[in-house]
Motif scaffolding. Structure first.
Motif, PDB file in Angstrom:
ATOM      1  N   LEU A  38     -10.504  -0.080   1.738  1.00  0.00           N
ATOM      2  CA  LEU A  38     -11.739  -0.618   2.282  1.00  0.00           C
ATOM      3  C   LEU A  38     -11.873  -2.073   1.859  1.00  0.00           C
ATOM      4  N   VAL A  39     -12.140  -2.935   2.819  1.00  0.00           N
ATOM      5  CA  VAL A  39     -12.271  -4.356   2.529  1.00  0.00           C
ATOM      6  C   VAL A  39     -13.374  -4.936   3.397  1.00  0.00           C
ATOM      7  N   GLN A  40     -14.020  -5.968   2.922  1.00  0.00           N
ATOM      8  CA  GLN A  40     -15.060  -6.636   3.708  1.00  0.00           C
ATOM      9  C   GLN A  40     -14.426  -7.558   4.741  1.00  0.00           C
ATOM     10  N   ALA A  41     -15.160  -7.789   5.795  1.00  0.00           N
ATOM     11  CA  ALA A  41     -14.696  -8.717   6.821  1.00  0.00           C
ATOM     12  C   ALA A  41     -14.364 -10.068   6.196  1.00  0.00           C
ATOM     13  N   GLY A  42     -13.256 -10.640   6.629  1.00  0.00           N
ATOM     14  CA  GLY A  42     -12.785 -11.894   6.066  1.00  0.00           C
ATOM     15  C   GLY A  42     -11.819 -11.727   4.918  1.00  0.00           C
ATOM     16  N   GLY A  43     -11.703 -10.506   4.426  1.00  0.00           N
ATOM     17  CA  GLY A  43     -10.820 -10.234   3.303  1.00  0.00           C
ATOM     18  C   GLY A  43      -9.385 -10.009   3.720  1.00  0.00           C
ATOM     19  N   SER A  44      -8.571  -9.631   2.743  1.00  0.00           N
ATOM     20  CA  SER A  44      -7.137  -9.447   2.970  1.00  0.00           C
ATOM     21  C   SER A  44      -6.667  -8.127   2.376  1.00  0.00           C
ATOM     22  N   LEU A  45      -5.616  -7.608   2.973  1.00  0.00           N
ATOM     23  CA  LEU A  45      -4.901  -6.448   2.449  1.00  0.00           C
ATOM     24  C   LEU A  45      -3.419  -6.652   2.715  1.00  0.00           C
ATOM     25  N   ARG A  46      -2.599  -6.027   1.884  1.00  0.00           N
ATOM     26  CA  ARG A  46      -1.158  -6.047   2.097  1.00  0.00           C
ATOM     27  C   ARG A  46      -0.659  -4.612   2.154  1.00  0.00           C
ATOM     28  N   LEU A  47      -0.132  -4.230   3.300  1.00  0.00           N
ATOM     29  CA  LEU A  47       0.443  -2.906   3.463  1.00  0.00           C
ATOM     30  C   LEU A  47       1.933  -2.957   3.149  1.00  0.00           C
ATOM     31  N   SER A  48       2.418  -1.865   2.599  1.00  0.00           N
ATOM     32  CA  SER A  48       3.844  -1.714   2.335  1.00  0.00           C
ATOM     33  C   SER A  48       4.338  -0.443   2.996  1.00  0.00           C
ATOM     34  N   CYS A  49       5.604  -0.456   3.357  1.00  0.00           N
ATOM     35  CA  CYS A  49       6.240   0.725   3.928  1.00  0.00           C
ATOM     36  C   CYS A  49       7.623   0.840   3.299  1.00  0.00           C
ATOM     37  N   ALA A  50       7.801   1.889   2.512  1.00  0.00           N
ATOM     38  CA  ALA A  50       9.081   2.114   1.833  1.00  0.00           C
ATOM     39  C   ALA A  50       9.907   3.120   2.616  1.00  0.00           C
ATOM     40  N   ALA A  83      16.709  -5.372   0.385  1.00  0.00           N
ATOM     41  CA  ALA A  83      17.222  -4.891  -0.897  1.00  0.00           C
ATOM     42  C   ALA A  83      16.337  -3.786  -1.460  1.00  0.00           C
ATOM     43  N   LYS A  84      15.059  -3.826  -1.105  1.00  0.00           N
ATOM     44  CA  LYS A  84      14.108  -2.819  -1.575  1.00  0.00           C
ATOM     45  C   LYS A  84      13.778  -1.794  -0.499  1.00  0.00           C
ATOM     46  N   ASN A  85      14.418  -1.923   0.671  1.00  0.00           N
ATOM     47  CA  ASN A  85      14.134  -1.000   1.789  1.00  0.00           C
ATOM     48  C   ASN A  85      12.637  -0.932   2.083  1.00  0.00           C
ATOM     49  N   THR A  86      12.006  -2.067   2.097  1.00  0.00           N
ATOM     50  CA  THR A  86      10.555  -2.116   2.246  1.00  0.00           C
ATOM     51  C   THR A  86      10.163  -3.177   3.267  1.00  0.00           C
ATOM     52  N   VAL A  87       9.174  -2.840   4.076  1.00  0.00           N
ATOM     53  CA  VAL A  87       8.585  -3.787   5.015  1.00  0.00           C
ATOM     54  C   VAL A  87       7.106  -3.941   4.661  1.00  0.00           C
ATOM     55  N   TYR A  88       6.584  -5.123   4.879  1.00  0.00           N
ATOM     56  CA  TYR A  88       5.211  -5.448   4.487  1.00  0.00           C
ATOM     57  C   TYR A  88       4.419  -5.946   5.697  1.00  0.00           C
ATOM     58  N   LEU A  89       3.111  -5.791   5.602  1.00  0.00           N
ATOM     59  CA  LEU A  89       2.210  -6.388   6.566  1.00  0.00           C
ATOM     60  C   LEU A  89       1.078  -7.040   5.784  1.00  0.00           C
ATOM     61  N   GLN A  90       1.100  -8.355   5.719  1.00  0.00           N
ATOM     62  CA  GLN A  90       0.023  -9.110   5.080  1.00  0.00           C
ATOM     63  C   GLN A  90      -1.054  -9.348   6.115  1.00  0.00           C
ATOM     64  N   MET A  91      -2.253  -8.872   5.829  1.00  0.00           N
ATOM     65  CA  MET A  91      -3.356  -8.959   6.768  1.00  0.00           C
ATOM     66  C   MET A  91      -4.451  -9.835   6.173  1.00  0.00           C
ATOM     67  N   ASN A  92      -4.708 -10.960   6.802  1.00  0.00           N
ATOM     68  CA  ASN A  92      -5.726 -11.894   6.357  1.00  0.00           C
ATOM     69  C   ASN A  92      -6.837 -11.992   7.397  1.00  0.00           C
ATOM     70  N   SER A  93      -7.952 -12.541   6.984  1.00  0.00           N
ATOM     71  CA  SER A  93      -9.101 -12.736   7.884  1.00  0.00           C
ATOM     72  C   SER A  93      -9.412 -11.458   8.652  1.00  0.00           C
ATOM     73  N   LEU A  94      -9.494 -10.371   7.928  1.00  0.00           N
ATOM     74  CA  LEU A  94      -9.682  -9.075   8.574  1.00  0.00           C
ATOM     75  C   LEU A  94     -11.049  -8.988   9.255  1.00  0.00           C
ATOM     76  N   LYS A  95     -11.058  -8.257  10.364  1.00  0.00           N
ATOM     77  CA  LYS A  95     -12.253  -8.069  11.170  1.00  0.00           C
ATOM     78  C   LYS A  95     -12.567  -6.576  11.258  1.00  0.00           C
ATOM     79  N   PRO A  96     -13.805  -6.226  11.505  1.00  0.00           N
ATOM     80  CA  PRO A  96     -14.131  -4.797  11.664  1.00  0.00           C
ATOM     81  C   PRO A  96     -13.272  -4.121  12.727  1.00  0.00           C
ATOM     82  N   GLU A  97     -12.906  -4.833  13.759  1.00  0.00           N
ATOM     83  CA  GLU A  97     -12.080  -4.241  14.817  1.00  0.00           C
ATOM     84  C   GLU A  97     -10.641  -3.987  14.392  1.00  0.00           C
TER      85      GLU A  97
END
Length: 122
Positions: A11-23, A75-89
């Motif tokens: 859970l993050v407020q609008a305008g915030g950031s999250l980083r997703l990882s997928c191993a 090398a880590k078998n990982t993909v990331y998604l950096q999400m900035n300026s998040l919106k409710p949508e």
């Protein structure tokens, strides 16, 4: 067989950031294009971003372009998604997927993770 496990949602407020990882584990990660998709309640799953095996090609949906960045560490078998300026949508369950480039950007894949919830409050 490739197993994919996402993490990093929350859970993050609008305008915030999250980083997703997928191993990835199981069959070799090598050669696969990786993608991120999302599905909001009552809506169809939609493509978010894709990255080629070597990282040289990326593609984003118009709704996230300029705000989200996909990357991978083979090398880590990982993909990331950096999400900035998040919106409710942007609120949705986010899934990572693995397959050929053409299938990923076309919205399909043979291998999927279980998903991670991202909720953006206004």
């Amino acid at each position: 067989q490739v197993q994919l496990v996402e993490s990093g949602g929350g859970l993050v407020q609008a305008g915030g950031s999250l980083r997703l990882s997928c191993a990835a584990s199981g069959r070799t990660f090598s050669g696969y294009t990786m993608g991120w998709f999302r599905q909001a309640p009552g809506k169809e799953r939609e493509f978010v971003a894709a990255i080629s095996w070597g990282g040289g090609n990326t593609r984003y949906s118009n709704s996230v372009k300029g705000r989200f960045t996909i990357s991978r560490d083979n090398a880590k078998n990982t993909v990331y998604l950096q999400m900035n300026s998040l919106k409710p949508e942007d609120t949705a369950v986010y899934y990572c997927a693995a397959d050929r480039w053409g299938r990923i950007v076309g919205g399909a894949a043979d291998y999927w993770g279980q998903g991670t919830q991202v909720t953006v409050s206004s």
